[in-house]
Write a protein that holds these residues in place. Structure first.
Motif, mmCIF file in Angstrom:
data_model
loop_
_atom_site.group_PDB
_atom_site.id
_atom_site.type_symbol
_atom_site.label_atom_id
_atom_site.label_comp_id
_atom_site.label_asym_id
_atom_site.label_seq_id
_atom_site.Cartn_x
_atom_site.Cartn_y
_atom_site.Cartn_z
ATOM 1 N N ARG A 57 0.825 -1.206 0.000
ATOM 2 C CA ARG A 57 0.000 0.000 0.000
ATOM 3 C C ARG A 57 0.856 1.251 0.000
ATOM 4 N N VAL A 58 0.456 2.195 -0.837
ATOM 5 C CA VAL A 58 1.232 3.429 -0.961
ATOM 6 C C VAL A 58 1.268 4.182 0.355
ATOM 7 N N GLN A 59 0.130 4.262 1.039
ATOM 8 C CA GLN A 59 0.078 5.006 2.295
ATOM 9 C C GLN A 59 1.014 4.399 3.333
ATOM 10 N N GLU A 60 1.056 3.080 3.414
ATOM 11 C CA GLU A 60 1.956 2.428 4.365
ATOM 12 C C GLU A 60 3.412 2.608 3.941
ATOM 13 N N LEU A 61 3.666 2.534 2.645
ATOM 14 C CA LEU A 61 5.024 2.740 2.140
ATOM 15 C C LEU A 61 5.560 4.107 2.549
ATOM 16 N N ARG A 68 11.597 5.741 8.704
ATOM 17 C CA ARG A 68 12.878 5.065 8.469
ATOM 18 C C ARG A 68 12.817 3.603 8.942
ATOM 19 N N ALA A 69 11.641 3.017 8.776
ATOM 20 C CA ALA A 69 11.445 1.639 9.230
ATOM 21 C C ALA A 69 12.235 0.640 8.396
ATOM 22 N N TYR A 70 12.481 0.970 7.131
ATOM 23 C CA TYR A 70 13.165 0.029 6.246
ATOM 24 C C TYR A 70 14.683 0.152 6.299
ATOM 25 N N ASP A 71 15.198 1.043 7.114
ATOM 26 C CA ASP A 71 16.652 1.269 7.133
ATOM 27 C C ASP A 71 17.395 -0.055 7.311
ATOM 28 N N GLY A 72 18.361 -0.297 6.425
ATOM 29 C CA GLY A 72 19.115 -1.535 6.465
ATOM 30 C C GLY A 72 18.595 -2.591 5.515
ATOM 31 N N ALA A 73 17.474 -2.310 4.838
ATOM 32 C CA ALA A 73 16.900 -3.256 3.874
ATOM 33 C C ALA A 73 16.531 -2.524 2.591
ATOM 34 N N ARG A 74 16.427 -3.270 1.509
ATOM 35 C CA ARG A 74 15.918 -2.732 0.255
ATOM 36 C C ARG A 74 14.401 -2.811 0.262
ATOM 37 N N VAL A 75 13.765 -1.989 -0.593
ATOM 38 C CA VAL A 75 12.303 -1.924 -0.591
ATOM 39 C C VAL A 75 11.764 -2.079 -2.012
ATOM 40 N N HIS A 76 10.758 -2.938 -2.158
ATOM 41 C CA HIS A 76 10.022 -3.094 -3.403
ATOM 42 C C HIS A 76 8.556 -2.734 -3.163
ATOM 43 N N PHE A 77 7.849 -2.385 -4.227
ATOM 44 C CA PHE A 77 6.399 -2.204 -4.127
ATOM 45 C C PHE A 77 5.749 -3.381 -4.826
ATOM 46 N N ILE A 78 4.867 -4.100 -4.115
ATOM 47 C CA ILE A 78 4.321 -5.347 -4.637
ATOM 48 C C ILE A 78 2.802 -5.339 -4.788
ATOM 49 N N GLY A 79 2.135 -4.263 -4.370
ATOM 50 C CA GLY A 79 0.681 -4.226 -4.407
ATOM 51 C C GLY A 79 0.122 -3.535 -5.635
ATOM 52 N N HIS A 80 -1.197 -3.511 -5.712
ATOM 53 C CA HIS A 80 -1.876 -2.812 -6.803
ATOM 54 C C HIS A 80 -1.547 -1.327 -6.722
#
Length: 235
Positions: A57-61, A68-80
């Motif tokens: 979800r875009v809002q959650e992203l 900065r919750a994803y710090d240390g990881a890569r991020v993909h968008f997988i939803g509609h």
């Protein structure tokens, strides 16, 4: 919930399925599907060894990026992804898995051009022809891949699918094998374009061993890592 134990169990399952298929387990990435998870849970998952997160979800992203919750990881968008929300995703994630229409493809290219970036994408293929799911019918995959290759600010990295929910092991194997063959056919048809199609995003918590056996390079796992979503979780 013991995230480290869950991650270890899923990775062991990936390793076993890959070795049984004569594949290198390192060729399969584990993507943690973080839909409805809190920023604290995502941080804990990264601390426990998750290196790739996928948001639906875009809002959650946008909220998790701000935290900065994803710090240390890569991020993909997988939803509609809706075209009017493309501006919040392009340039913010490494890969968009769910390009499901020509309109969306062109919108992503236009936004990437505006930002001066090259956005990596996957084409979502609706293998079972389910009206409830987005994606291109298989016969449209090659012409759409050609279109993507002609655009200046997107790079087609591969294909993605969400088959029907499997009631038993092996039930979705033929869908995964079909997607793999479709990717092979597209690569052969487009050798002149020197495309970079090396990603097959297929397999989730209930069917990832079959996806790995069929050639998946990225499995999207949520409940096997985080437990079932609560009944009152949004969406």
């Amino acid at each position: 919930m013991d995230l480290r134990e869950n991650i270890a169990q899923v990775r062991a399952g990936i390793d076993a399925a890959a070795r049984a298929a004569g594949r290198d387990p390192a060729a399969v990435e584990l993507l943690a599907a973080t839909k409805t998870q809190s920023s604290d849970t995502i941080r804990a998952a990264v601390a426990a060894g998750v290196t790739l997160c996928g948001e639906n979800r875009v809002q959650e992203l946008t909220a998790h990026i701000a935290d900065r919750a994803y710090d240390g990881a890569r991020v993909h968008f997988i939803g509609h992804l809706q075209t009017n929300k493309v501006k919040y995703v392009v340039g913010q994630v490494e890969l968009i898995h769910s390009v499901s229409s020509e309109k969306l493809l062109r919108a992503i290219d236009a936004q990437a051009a505006k930002l001066g970036v090259l956005q990596d994408i996957l084409l979502e293929i609706n293998l079972a022809g389910e009206a409830s799911k987005s994606g291109f019918p298989p016969p449209e995959a090659l012409p759409t891949a050609r279109l993507a290759a002609s655009l200046g600010h997107v790079r087609l990295r591969g294909l993605m699918c969400i088959p029907p929910a499997a009631a038993a092991p092996g039930e979705n194997l033929h869908y995964f094998e079909t997607l793999r063959q479709l990717a092979v056919d597209i690569r052969q048809e487009m050798l002149d374009n020197n495309i970079d199609m090396d990603v097959l995003s297929m397999g989730m918590s209930g069917d990832y061993p079959d996806a790995v056996a069929a050639g998946s390079t990225c499995i999207r796992v949520g409940s096997a890592l985080f437990g079932p979503r609560l009944p009152n979780a949004p969406g």
